[in-house]
Structures are given as C-alpha cells and as structure tokens.
Design a protein around this motif. Structure first.
Motif, PDB file in Angstrom:
ATOM      1  N   MET A 123      -7.437  -9.897  10.664  1.00 38.68           N
ATOM      2  CA  MET A 123      -7.191  -8.889   9.631  1.00 38.68           C
ATOM      3  C   MET A 123      -8.323  -8.890   8.628  1.00 38.68           C
ATOM      4  SD  MET A 123      -3.150  -9.085   8.896  1.00 38.68           S
ATOM      5  CE  MET A 123      -2.079  -9.130  10.319  1.00 38.68           C
ATOM      6  N   LEU A 124      -9.381  -8.168   8.958  1.00 39.01           N
ATOM      7  CA  LEU A 124     -10.539  -8.157   8.073  1.00 39.01           C
ATOM      8  C   LEU A 124     -10.346  -7.129   6.970  1.00 39.01           C
ATOM      9  CD1 LEU A 124     -13.477  -8.473  10.608  1.00 39.01           C
ATOM     10  CD2 LEU A 124     -12.687 -10.189   8.946  1.00 39.01           C
ATOM     11  N   VAL A 125     -10.724  -7.515   5.752  1.00 41.13           N
ATOM     12  CA  VAL A 125     -10.706  -6.567   4.641  1.00 41.13           C
ATOM     13  C   VAL A 125     -12.085  -6.648   4.004  1.00 41.13           C
ATOM     14  CG1 VAL A 125      -9.660  -5.969   2.428  1.00 41.13           C
ATOM     15  CG2 VAL A 125      -8.219  -6.867   4.272  1.00 41.13           C
ATOM     16  N   SER A 126     -12.831  -5.551   4.081  1.00 40.55           N
ATOM     17  CA  SER A 126     -14.205  -5.563   3.577  1.00 40.55           C
ATOM     18  C   SER A 126     -14.253  -5.903   2.096  1.00 40.55           C
ATOM     19  CB  SER A 126     -14.842  -4.192   3.808  1.00 40.55           C
ATOM     20  OG  SER A 126     -16.043  -4.094   3.075  1.00 40.55           O
ATOM     21  N   ASP A 127     -15.302  -6.641   1.682  1.00 42.43           N
ATOM     22  CA  ASP A 127     -15.490  -6.965   0.264  1.00 42.43           C
ATOM     23  C   ASP A 127     -15.823  -5.726  -0.558  1.00 42.43           C
ATOM     24  OD1 ASP A 127     -15.014  -9.573   0.693  1.00 42.43           O
ATOM     25  OD2 ASP A 127     -17.107 -10.248   0.576  1.00 42.43           O
ATOM     26  N   ASP A 128     -16.346  -4.713   0.118  1.00 44.07           N
ATOM     27  CA  ASP A 128     -16.741  -3.486  -0.580  1.00 44.07           C
ATOM     28  C   ASP A 128     -15.559  -2.516  -0.581  1.00 44.07           C
ATOM     29  OD1 ASP A 128     -17.763  -1.115  -1.472  1.00 44.07           O
ATOM     30  OD2 ASP A 128     -19.568  -1.175  -0.210  1.00 44.07           O
ATOM     31  N   ILE A 129     -14.983  -2.324  -1.756  1.00 47.37           N
ATOM     32  CA  ILE A 129     -13.750  -1.511  -1.850  1.00 47.37           C
ATOM     33  C   ILE A 129     -13.986  -0.077  -1.363  1.00 47.37           C
ATOM     34  CG2 ILE A 129     -14.114  -0.836  -4.281  1.00 47.37           C
ATOM     35  CD1 ILE A 129     -11.036  -1.161  -4.640  1.00 47.37           C
ATOM     36  N   ARG A 130     -15.212   0.385  -1.463  1.00 47.81           N
ATOM     37  CA  ARG A 130     -15.500   1.766  -1.041  1.00 47.81           C
ATOM     38  C   ARG A 130     -15.430   1.926   0.480  1.00 47.81           C
ATOM     39  NH1 ARG A 130     -21.240   2.178  -3.433  1.00 47.81           N
ATOM     40  NH2 ARG A 130     -21.190   0.267  -2.207  1.00 47.81           N
ATOM     41  N   GLN A 131     -15.632   0.789   1.169  1.00 50.56           N
ATOM     42  CA  GLN A 131     -15.610   0.812   2.636  1.00 50.56           C
ATOM     43  C   GLN A 131     -14.281   0.307   3.194  1.00 50.56           C
ATOM     44  OE1 GLN A 131     -18.589   1.205   4.423  1.00 50.56           O
ATOM     45  NE2 GLN A 131     -20.210   0.802   2.929  1.00 50.56           N
ATOM     46  N   ALA A 132     -13.577  -0.472   2.383  1.00 55.41           N
ATOM     47  CA  ALA A 132     -12.477  -1.298   2.891  1.00 55.41           C
ATOM     48  C   ALA A 132     -11.253  -0.489   3.301  1.00 55.41           C
ATOM     49  CB  ALA A 132     -12.069  -2.311   1.826  1.00 55.41           C
ATOM     50  N   SER A 133     -10.513  -1.041   4.269  1.00 59.47           N
ATOM     51  CA  SER A 133      -9.176  -0.540   4.601  1.00 59.47           C
ATOM     52  C   SER A 133      -8.157  -1.577   4.159  1.00 59.47           C
ATOM     53  CB  SER A 133      -9.046  -0.321   6.103  1.00 59.47           C
ATOM     54  OG  SER A 133      -9.893   0.735   6.501  1.00 59.47           O
ATOM     55  N   THR A 134      -6.944  -1.100   3.906  1.00 61.17           N
ATOM     56  CA  THR A 134      -5.855  -1.989   3.462  1.00 61.17           C
ATOM     57  C   THR A 134      -5.417  -2.890   4.622  1.00 61.17           C
ATOM     58  OG1 THR A 134      -4.153  -0.439   4.137  1.00 61.17           O
ATOM     59  CG2 THR A 134      -5.003  -0.195   1.894  1.00 61.17           C
ATOM     60  N   LEU A 135      -4.552  -3.841   4.333  1.00 57.78           N
ATOM     61  CA  LEU A 135      -3.957  -4.655   5.400  1.00 57.78           C
ATOM     62  C   LEU A 135      -3.209  -3.715   6.353  1.00 57.78           C
ATOM     63  CD1 LEU A 135      -2.523  -7.589   3.253  1.00 57.78           C
ATOM     64  CD2 LEU A 135      -4.399  -7.743   4.916  1.00 57.78           C
ATOM     65  N   PRO A 136      -3.222  -4.022   7.648  1.00 59.26           N
ATOM     66  CA  PRO A 136      -2.531  -3.151   8.598  1.00 59.26           C
ATOM     67  C   PRO A 136      -1.014  -3.211   8.434  1.00 59.26           C
ATOM     68  CG  PRO A 136      -3.375  -5.114   9.704  1.00 59.26           C
ATOM     69  CD  PRO A 136      -3.879  -5.171   8.289  1.00 59.26           C
ATOM     70  N   GLY A 137      -0.349  -2.154   8.874  1.00 55.73           N
ATOM     71  CA  GLY A 137       1.106  -2.080   8.764  1.00 55.73           C
ATOM     72  C   GLY A 137       1.816  -3.299   9.334  1.00 55.73           C
ATOM     73  N   ARG A 138       1.290  -3.849  10.434  1.00 55.96           N
ATOM     74  CA  ARG A 138       2.010  -4.952  11.074  1.00 55.96           C
ATOM     75  C   ARG A 138       2.009  -6.212  10.206  1.00 55.96           C
ATOM     76  NH1 ARG A 138      -1.534  -8.469  13.776  1.00 55.96           N
ATOM     77  NH2 ARG A 138      -3.633  -7.609  13.720  1.00 55.96           N
ATOM     78  N   PHE A 139       1.053  -6.323   9.268  1.00 60.33           N
ATOM     79  CA  PHE A 139       1.063  -7.466   8.364  1.00 60.33           C
ATOM     80  C   PHE A 139       2.407  -7.554   7.632  1.00 60.33           C
ATOM     81  CE2 PHE A 139       0.807  -9.109   4.055  1.00 60.33           C
ATOM     82  CZ  PHE A 139       0.378 -10.403   4.303  1.00 60.33           C
ATOM     83  N   TYR A 140       2.989  -6.405   7.313  1.00 61.86           N
ATOM     84  CA  TYR A 140       4.206  -6.362   6.505  1.00 61.86           C
ATOM     85  C   TYR A 140       5.484  -6.370   7.347  1.00 61.86           C
ATOM     86  CZ  TYR A 140       0.807  -4.574   3.118  1.00 61.86           C
ATOM     87  OH  TYR A 140      -0.270  -4.408   2.296  1.00 61.86           O
ATOM     88  N   ALA A 141       5.340  -6.191   8.659  1.00 63.69           N
ATOM     89  CA  ALA A 141       6.541  -5.956   9.456  1.00 63.69           C
ATOM     90  C   ALA A 141       6.722  -6.955  10.592  1.00 63.69           C
ATOM     91  CB  ALA A 141       6.487  -4.530  10.029  1.00 63.69           C
TER      92      ALA A 141
END
Ligand code: FES
Ligand SMILES: [Fe+2]
Length: 359
Positions: free
Chosen positions: A1-19
């Motif tokens: 589950m990679l989350v880019s350090d650059d907020i302009r490029q980054a995507s949130t945690l995937p849905g499955r992280f929460y479910a």
C-alpha cells in the motif's frame, strides 16, 4: 500500500485497507502493538500499592496488563499473566500493598514484576529463572493520563513534543476530568475512516453547518509533525478564543481550538475551557468505539457547547458509516487528496503505509 510523499501525486489508502479482515490483522500488530495507546487516567493508580488490571484493546490486541504504583511512586505496567500456568493475577483494581499474589497456586511477584516466592517449588531445577518474572511493558504518564506500548516503534517524547511546545503555556496540571462530559459512541466503520474524517476540516461547511458558524473557515490551518498533526481553528467574530501570551507561536491569532491528532488513534482538542479527548478504539475491522472524555481547567468557566459537540459527532458518524459502505464497492479503488485541505489525511495515510511496510 504505497502512498506517495508528494500530496499532489498521491492516492489515498485503497478501499480494502478499511474493509479487509486480513489487512486489519496486520494493522493490529504493525500499528496498534507498535504505538503508544492511552489506557486510563493516572487517578486509577494514585497511591503506592495501587494496581489496575485491564485488557489492552479488547477483541483486538487482547493483552492482559496491570498498572502498578510501587513504594517509591514509580508507575509500572506489567504483564498480568502468571508465569506459572497463566492465570490472570490481579482480577480487580485495588491496593496490593507492594506485592502481587496469584490466586491459583500462590506465586508472588514484586511490583517491578520480579518473581518473589512460590510454594512447593524447592525441587524444581534452575528455578526461578528470568522467565519466571513478569514482563514489563513501556509506560508513560502525561497530562494525568497513562500511555502504554507493547513494542514501541518510536519514542513517546518524540511524538508529543510538538503538542507541549504549543500548549505548554496552559495550566495543564489544572486539568480535571468531568464525568458529565464523557460519552461513548459505537460507529459501524473502520477506525481509520473515523480518523480520516477527523483529519480534515474540508467537510465542515458541508457536514457541520452549525460548527461552520463558529469557525472562520477561510483561515483553517494544518501543521504536520512526525507522529502527530495539528489543525488550527480560528474563531469567527464574537466566538470564544484563547488569550495567548506574547511569544506563543500563534500570538495575535484568535484561536478557537487546537485539534491535535496523535498517531494512530488519539485526538486531543484544546479549547479555552479545557481538553476534549477522543480515543478511537477498533473493535474489529468494521466496528469502532470512540470515547469522548472531557477535562476542564479548574476555576475556568465551562463552555463546552454540549449540544453542538453531540450534534457534530452524529453528523460525523453518519458520513463515516456511509463511507464504510462506499469503499467496499467494486467501482471504488482509491481516491486523491486535496493538496490544500487534506494534508492531515495524507500524513496519516503515509504513516499507515510506513508502518505496514515495516519501515
Ligand atoms: S497459575 Fe499462578 S500460581 Fe499457578
Ligand atoms: Fe466533522
């Protein structure tokens, strides 16, 4: 589950992280067992010999522990499991006059966890050994509260210094627990969705019209630190705000509240009247218990805005529960961040990704 350090490029945690239950099992060990968790106020172990048994995160970590205050006033946290055949040692809070005795076969321990005595063991070889002592768990006292960590991945002091740096001028030793201001809420959502929602003021104009009246939304601000972050609410005209001493970093601003979040699951909201603590505890991967605890500065007029707090909470729970349903959709993968308004959420997601990757 990679989350880019650059907020302009980054995507949130995937849905499955929460479910996903398997992801949650990883979160248990890699996040909750490795971080500092609030367990109680230090009132529960006020005097020498006081012992307070508890289960750390029931249903999740399920670790039986006991807080004890020794003869010198030192607070310790010990495993509450007898090293003989595993009975829980302290079953009820109370005063144990400087020794813990297991009620099964009478093994005794000192308040530092070391083995003291045991009947009928004279012939046992290599006994006692270090394995007969109770494990000590790292513990800290701060603002009258007790924090423990099973395997701390970072220093408690490193996590909280930014908070003390800013609010240290307040009479923090005058904070008194207010029973009336204490509530528990059960939310049908993953614990991290509750945190995500807390970590942005972006939704305030949409979800909390009443709160939006009190805050000057145009000036809402975010600051990130290593293991905590801060949202600064600026009071609108005529709303209560802090009186700041010259030299305080926000001097000159009308601060309505400082909203601190401490990784992974604690919120400390400082208002002119005191502190509102929100403890976010997962019950499983899709259910969360949130405890609101109120501490008021002694001798300060109490202006907690009871109704508003309750109303805001109901509005937040409704959106968070809606998101829990949404992120399980086949069509939802990951979202993107608003670079100006979702810095706190991005910070949280980066920490989650970092801890899951094991650094
Ligand atoms: S289990 Fe504690 S003395 Fe036997
Ligand atoms: Fe909210």
């Amino acid at each position: 589950m990679l989350v880019s350090d650059d907020i302009r490029q980054a995507s949130t945690l995937p849905g499955r992280f929460y479910a996903d239950r398997a992801v949650f099992d990883e979160v248990k060990e890699k996040i909750f067992a490795s971080s500092w968790l609030y367990v109680a106020d230090n009132e529960v172990v006020k005097n020498s010999g006081d012992a307070y048994p508890f289960i750390l995160l029931p249903g999740v970590l399920d670790e039986p522990l006991v807080l004890v205050r020794d003869g010198e006033g030192v607070l310790r946290c010990l495993s509450n499991v007898c090293t003989h055949r595993g009975k829980l040692i302290v079953e009820q809070p109370g005063n144990h006059s400087l020794m813990l005795r297991c009620g099964y076969h009478g093994r005794c321990f000192r308040l530092d966890g070391s083995f003291k005595s045991m009947p009928e063991f004279k012939e046992a070889a290599d006994f006692p050994s270090p394995a007969d002592n109770l494990a000590q768990v790292p513990v800290r006292e701060w603002l009258g509260m007790v924090f423990v960590s099973l395997q701390p991945a970072f220093d408690f002091e490193e996590a909280i210094w930014p908070i003390m740096d800013r609010v240290g001028f307040l009479p923090l030793d005058m904070l008194r627990f207010e029973r009336e201001g204490t509530q528990e809420y059960h939310v049908k959502a993953n614990w991290a969705l509750y945190c995500d929602n807390y970590l942005e003021g972006f939704h305030i104009p949409f979800v909390h019209p009443a709160l939006n009246q009190a805050l000057d939304f145009g000036q809402y601000d975010y600051e990130l630190f290593r293991y905590c972050n801060l949202q600064i609410g600026i009071a609108d005209e005529g709303q209560p705000h802090f009186e700041l001493p010259p030299g305080q970093v926000d001097f000159g601003k009308k601060i309505y509240a400082w909203y601190y979040w401490l990784f992974p699951n604690l919120m400390l909201n400082f208002y002119p009247w005191g502190l509102s603590l929100n403890v976010v505890e997962p019950l499983d991967h899709e259910r969360t218990k949130v405890s609101f605890r109120t501490y008021r500065f002694e001798n300060q007029p109490f202006n907690r805005g009871e109704n508003q707090l309750e109303k805001t909470e109901m509005e937040d729970e409704a959106v968070v529960e809606s998101v829990q349903l949404g992120i399980q959709s086949r069509f939802y993968k990951r979202g993107r961040f608003s670079p100006s308004m979702e810095k706190g959420v991005h910070h949280f997601h980066r920490l989650v990704a970092e801890f899951l990757a094991g650094k």
